[in-house]
Write an enzyme that holds these catalytic residues in place. Structure first.
Site, PDB file in Angstrom:
ATOM      1  N   LYS A  17      12.796 -26.938  11.443  1.00 55.90           N
ATOM      2  CA  LYS A  17      13.220 -27.841  10.367  1.00 55.90           C
ATOM      3  C   LYS A  17      12.263 -29.017  10.302  1.00 55.90           C
ATOM      4  O   LYS A  17      12.272 -29.902  11.153  1.00 55.90           O
ATOM      5  CB  LYS A  17      14.643 -28.366  10.595  1.00 55.90           C
ATOM      6  CG  LYS A  17      15.221 -28.934   9.288  1.00 55.90           C
ATOM      7  CD  LYS A  17      16.294 -29.972   9.461  1.00 55.90           C
ATOM      8  CE  LYS A  17      15.780 -31.357   9.720  1.00 55.90           C
ATOM      9  NZ  LYS A  17      14.869 -31.920   8.703  1.00 55.90           N
TER      10      LYS A  17
ATOM     11  N   GLU B 191      11.397 -35.612  22.307  1.00 51.43           N
ATOM     12  CA  GLU B 191      10.182 -36.441  22.307  1.00 51.43           C
ATOM     13  C   GLU B 191      10.460 -37.576  21.334  1.00 51.43           C
ATOM     14  O   GLU B 191      10.567 -37.334  20.123  1.00 51.43           O
ATOM     15  CB  GLU B 191       8.970 -35.640  21.819  1.00 51.43           C
ATOM     16  CG  GLU B 191       8.598 -34.437  22.659  1.00 51.43           C
ATOM     17  CD  GLU B 191       8.018 -34.804  24.004  1.00 51.43           C
ATOM     18  OE1 GLU B 191       7.666 -35.982  24.212  1.00 51.43           O
ATOM     19  OE2 GLU B 191       7.932 -33.919  24.854  1.00 51.43           O
TER      20      GLU B 191
ATOM     21  N   CYS C 217       3.637 -42.009  17.768  1.00 51.10           N
ATOM     22  CA  CYS C 217       4.530 -42.355  18.879  1.00 51.10           C
ATOM     23  C   CYS C 217       3.750 -42.904  20.061  1.00 51.10           C
ATOM     24  O   CYS C 217       4.273 -43.682  20.844  1.00 51.10           O
ATOM     25  CB  CYS C 217       5.324 -41.125  19.299  1.00 51.10           C
ATOM     26  SG  CYS C 217       4.267 -39.724  19.635  1.00 51.10           S
TER      27      CYS C 217
ATOM     28  N   GLU D 168       9.880 -50.483  18.276  1.00 47.15           N
ATOM     29  CA  GLU D 168       8.857 -49.593  17.719  1.00 47.15           C
ATOM     30  C   GLU D 168       8.712 -49.895  16.223  1.00 47.15           C
ATOM     31  O   GLU D 168       9.659 -49.727  15.453  1.00 47.15           O
ATOM     32  CB  GLU D 168       9.247 -48.126  17.914  1.00 47.15           C
ATOM     33  CG  GLU D 168       8.138 -47.192  17.461  1.00 47.15           C
ATOM     34  CD  GLU D 168       8.513 -45.714  17.550  1.00 47.15           C
ATOM     35  OE1 GLU D 168       9.618 -45.348  17.141  1.00 47.15           O
ATOM     36  OE2 GLU D 168       7.667 -44.925  18.021  1.00 47.15           O
TER      37      GLU D 168
HETATM   38  P1  NAD Z   1      13.557 -39.117  12.545  1.00 46.36           P
HETATM   39  O1  NAD Z   1      14.268 -39.219  13.853  1.00 46.36           O
HETATM   40  O2  NAD Z   1      14.078 -39.882  11.405  1.00 46.36           O
HETATM   41  O3  NAD Z   1      13.481 -37.597  12.050  1.00 46.36           O
HETATM   42  C1  NAD Z   1      12.954 -36.579  12.894  1.00 46.36           C
HETATM   43  C2  NAD Z   1      13.548 -35.250  12.441  1.00 46.36           C
HETATM   44  O4  NAD Z   1      14.937 -35.237  12.758  1.00 46.36           O
HETATM   45  C3  NAD Z   1      13.460 -34.993  10.935  1.00 46.36           C
HETATM   46  O5  NAD Z   1      13.201 -33.618  10.718  1.00 46.36           O
HETATM   47  C4  NAD Z   1      14.842 -35.369  10.462  1.00 46.36           C
HETATM   48  O6  NAD Z   1      15.192 -34.728   9.260  1.00 46.36           O
HETATM   49  C5  NAD Z   1      15.695 -34.869  11.614  1.00 46.36           C
HETATM   50  N1  NAD Z   1      17.014 -35.483  11.731  1.00 46.36           N
HETATM   51  C6  NAD Z   1      17.392 -36.729  11.421  1.00 46.36           C
HETATM   52  N2  NAD Z   1      18.702 -36.908  11.709  1.00 46.36           N
HETATM   53  C7  NAD Z   1      19.144 -35.739  12.244  1.00 46.36           C
HETATM   54  C8  NAD Z   1      20.374 -35.288  12.781  1.00 46.36           C
HETATM   55  N3  NAD Z   1      21.451 -36.058  12.817  1.00 46.36           N
HETATM   56  N4  NAD Z   1      20.457 -34.032  13.261  1.00 46.36           N
HETATM   57  C9  NAD Z   1      19.371 -33.224  13.253  1.00 46.36           C
HETATM   58  N5  NAD Z   1      18.182 -33.586  12.758  1.00 46.36           N
HETATM   59  C10 NAD Z   1      18.054 -34.833  12.271  1.00 46.36           C
HETATM   60  O7  NAD Z   1      12.015 -39.471  12.877  1.00 46.36           O
HETATM   61  P2  NAD Z   1      10.819 -39.638  11.846  1.00 46.36           P
HETATM   62  O8  NAD Z   1      11.052 -40.920  11.116  1.00 46.36           O
HETATM   63  O9  NAD Z   1      10.612 -38.378  11.079  1.00 46.36           O
HETATM   64  O10 NAD Z   1       9.580 -39.766  12.838  1.00 46.36           O
HETATM   65  C11 NAD Z   1       9.196 -40.944  13.444  1.00 46.36           C
HETATM   66  C12 NAD Z   1       9.733 -41.050  14.861  1.00 46.36           C
HETATM   67  O11 NAD Z   1       9.312 -39.922  15.617  1.00 46.36           O
HETATM   68  C13 NAD Z   1       9.198 -42.257  15.606  1.00 46.36           C
HETATM   69  O12 NAD Z   1      10.233 -42.858  16.339  1.00 46.36           O
HETATM   70  C14 NAD Z   1       8.166 -41.664  16.547  1.00 46.36           C
HETATM   71  O13 NAD Z   1       7.897 -42.425  17.692  1.00 46.36           O
HETATM   72  C15 NAD Z   1       8.779 -40.361  16.871  1.00 46.36           C
HETATM   73  N6  NAD Z   1       7.763 -39.418  17.338  1.00 46.36           N
HETATM   74  C16 NAD Z   1       7.737 -39.107  18.668  1.00 46.36           C
HETATM   75  C17 NAD Z   1       6.754 -38.253  19.153  1.00 46.36           C
HETATM   76  C18 NAD Z   1       6.721 -37.869  20.610  1.00 46.36           C
HETATM   77  O14 NAD Z   1       6.116 -36.861  20.916  1.00 46.36           O
HETATM   78  N7  NAD Z   1       7.345 -38.617  21.486  1.00 46.36           N
HETATM   79  C19 NAD Z   1       5.810 -37.716  18.278  1.00 46.36           C
HETATM   80  C20 NAD Z   1       5.863 -38.059  16.929  1.00 46.36           C
HETATM   81  C21 NAD Z   1       6.855 -38.921  16.469  1.00 46.36           C
END
Ligand code: NAD
Length: 481
Positions: free
Chosen positions: A176, A251, A285, A382
C-alpha cells in the site's frame, strides 16, 4: 506499457475503478492537477486480503524452491532496470524529486531485488547438538499475508526494501503506497505480473491510509505489518496489531545529529553537511537535521556550511542539474514554514533560506538556524523539510549528551580524525545507523532501522529476511522403541 499507471493490482488483474473513488494527483513542480488513480475502498481491501490468503494457503509460491522464487525476482529486477528512465520520470513528477536522485533510487531498488534473490539461497536454519540419539534443527518459514505500507518520500525504494525480502521468503504480499505517491508502486505491480509473480502473491492497492489503513492492519488474515511512516502512525499500528499479536516492523521518524569535532577536516565536513540534511528537500527520515559543532571550529564551520548550502541548485525535478526540487505538497511546505516561524519565536537566527525561491511549485529554500537550545521544539521535533539547526558543544561527553537528547534514534554522522574517538562516539550514540567521516550510511547489504521512537526491527541486509519469517524448532527422538 501505458505512460502513467491508472490501475490497482488485485489478484492478477488491473482494476481501473474502485469503490474508494479516485486519488487526484498534483504535480509538486507545477501545482497543477496531473492524473488520477483509483482508490481502493474496504471492498477491494477485503478482496485483496482474501486473494492473498488463498494464494498463500495453496502454497505454490511458499513451497517453490528458493532458486525458483529467486529467478522470478531477478526477472523483476531486470524489468525495473529496463524501465529505469520511465520509472524515474514518474517518481520525479509525482514526488518532486530531482531526476538524478530518482534514477539512483530506481536502480537501487532493482539492486535490492537482486540482493534478496541471491541472499535467499544462503538463508537457512541450524542444527543444535542436544541429547544423545536426538536431532534438533530449526526452520525459517514464511509468516503468511504481509501488508507493506510505505510513505511518500522514497515511494519506490521503500517499497523494494520491504517487498523483495517479503516475497523471496515465500509470503503473500500486499503493497500500500502513500496516497500522494502511488504511481511507481502501481507500475511495480504491473512489472511483477510480467515477471511471473503469481496472482494473489503480490498485489498493490492505492488508497487513503485514514480510510483503508485501519481495516487492512486489523484484518485477522493479515499476519504481519511492515510500515515505514511517521512515529504516530507506527504507534497506531502497534495498537491495532495488539489484539491478534500480529508481527510488526516499523521504520519511523528521525531527528538525526551530525556531530563535527574540532579535529575533523572542517571544509570536507561543511561541504558534505548540506546534502546530509537538505537532500530530498529534507524529506528524509535520516536527514542530519541537528548539526552539532565543537566550539573552536563553530564559526568557521558555519560560514562554510552556509556558503555550500547557498550553492545548492534549486530547480525543476526533470532538470539533470537540479539538486533540490520542490516539496511534495502545499500542506508539507506550510507545515515546515510553521516550524521556521516557531524557530523565530524560540529565539533562533535564520542564517539562510526560509524563502519560496520559485513562484510556481512547492519550493522552499534550504534553511539554516542557530541560536536555539537543544530542548527547543524546533530542535526536538521531526520537521521533515529543508531545515537544519546548528548547536555548539564543548567536548566529547557534551557531544554524546546532545546527540542523544532526542526521542528518536535512527541515524547519525560523526566527523573526526581521531580513530578512537570515532569508534567511542559511534558506539555511544543511541541510533541504528551511523556514518563516520561521510554522509553515506545506507547500503542494501547492511541492516537499517532505528532505536527509541525511530522504530522496531530492521530493513535491509540478511536481518530483513528474519522479519518476514517465523523461526521453528524441531526436536526428533532417534531412539528405537
Ligand atoms: P505517514 O505515517 O503519514 O504514512 C505512511 C503510510 O502509512 C502511508 O502509506 C499512509 O497511507 C499509511 N497510513 C497512515 N495511517 C495509517 C493507518 N492508520 N493504518 C495503516 N496505514 C496508515 O508517513 P508519511 O507522511 O507518508 O511519511 C513521512 C514519515 O515517514 C516521516 O515521519 C519519516 O521520518 C518517515 N520515514 C521513515 C523512514 C525510515 O526508514 N525510518 C523512511 C522514510 C520515511
Amino acid at each position: 506499457m501505458k505512460k502513467i499507471p491508472d490501475a490497482i493490482v488485485i489478484d492478477g488483474q488491473l482494476r481501473t475503478e474502485a469503490s474508494g473513488g479516485w486519488l487526484e494527483l498534483v504535480e509538486p513542480a507545477t501545482e497543477q492537477k496531473w492524473c488520477k488513480v483509483p482508490a481502493a475502498g474496504k471492498e477491494e481491501v477485503e478482496e485483496t486480503i482474501n486473494a492473498a490468503n488463498e494464494a498463500f494457503v495453496q502454497a505454490h509460491w511458499a513451497k517453490a524452491s528458493p532458486t525458483v522464487r529467486a529467478g522470478v525476482l531477478l526477472k523483476l529486477a531486470k524489468l525495473i532496470r529496463d524501465n529505469v528512465e520511465s520509472l524515474a520520470v514518474l517518481e520525479s513528477r509525482n514526488v518532486g524529486k530531482p531526476i538524478c536522485s530518482s534514477r539512483a533510487e530506481i536502480l537501487s531498488g532493482a539492486g535490492c531485488f537482486e540482493y534478496y534473490a541471491c541472499a535467499i539461497t544462503k538463508f537457512y536454519g541450524k542444527t543444535i547438538p542436544l541429547a544423545e540419539q536426538s536431532l534438533d534443527y530449526t526452520l525459517r518459514v514464511p509468516v503468511g499475508v504481509v501488508a507493506c505500507i510505505v510513505p511518500w518520500n522514497f515511494p519506490f525504494l521503500m517499497a523494494c526494501w520491504k517487498v523483495a525480502p517479503a516475497l523471496v521468503t515465500g509470503n503473500a504480499v500486499i503493497l500500500k503506497p502513500a496516497s500522494l505517491t502511488p504511481l511507481t508502486a502501481l507500475r511495480m505491480g504491473e512489472l511483477a505480473m510480467e515477471a511471473g509473480i503469481p496472482a494473489g502473491i503480490f498485489q498493490v492497492i492505492a488508497g487513503r491510509g485514514s480510510e483503508i489503513g485501519n481495516y487492512l492492519v486489523s484484518h485477522r488474515l493479515v499476519r504481519k505489518i511492515s510500515l515505514t511512516g511517521e512515529t504516530s502512525t507506527g504507534a497506531q499500528i502497534m495498537k491495532l496489531a495488539a489484539d491478534d499479536i500480529k508481527r510488526v516492523s516499523l521504520e519511523l521518524g528521525g531527528k538525526s545529529p551530525n556531530v563535527i569535532f574540532d579535529d575533523a577536516n572542517v571544509v570536507k565536513a561543511a561541504q558534505a553537511a548540506p546534502l546530509a540534511v537538505f537532500d530530498n528537500t529534507g524529506q528524509d527520515c535520516c536527514a542530519r537535521s541537528r548539526v552539532l559543532v565543537q566550539r573552536p571550529i563553530y564559526d568557521k564551520f558555519l560560514d562554510e556550511f552556509v556558503k555550500a548550502t547557498k550553492q545548492l541548485k534549486i530547480g525543476p525535478p526533470l532538470d539533470d542539474s537540479t539538486q533540490i526540487g520542490p516539496m511534495v505538497s502545499a500542506h508539507q511546505r506550510e507545515s515546515v514554514e510553521a516550524y521556521i516561524n516557531l524557530a523565530r519565536e524560540e529565539g533562533g537566527r535564520i542564517l539562510c533560506g526560509a524563502e519560496r525561491p520559485i513562484d510556481k511549485g512547492f519550493y522552499l529554500s534550504p534553511t539554516i538556524i542557530d541560536g536555539l537550545d537543544s530542548r527547543a521544539r524546533t530542535c526536538q521535533e521531526e520537521i521533515f523539510g529543508p531545515v537544519a539547526c546548528v548547536i555548539p558543544f564543548e567536548d566529547e561527553a557534551d557531544a554524546i549528551e546532545l546527540a542523544n537528547d532526542t526521542a528518536y534514534g535512527l541515524s547519525a554522522s560523526v566527523w573526526t580524525q581521531n580513530l578512537g574517538r570515532a569508534h567511542r562516539v559511534a558506539e555511544a550514540i543511541e541510533a541504528g545507523v551511523i556514518s563516520v567521516n561521510t554522509n553515506s550510511s545506507v547500503y542494501v547489504e547492511a541492516p537499517f532501522g532505528g532505536f527509541k521512537k525511530s522504530g522496531i526491527g530492521r530493513d535491509l541486509g540478511m536481518e530483513a529476511l528474519m522479519q518476514y519469517t517465523e523461526l521453528k524448532n524441531i526436536f526428533v527422538s532417534l531412539k528405537e522403541d
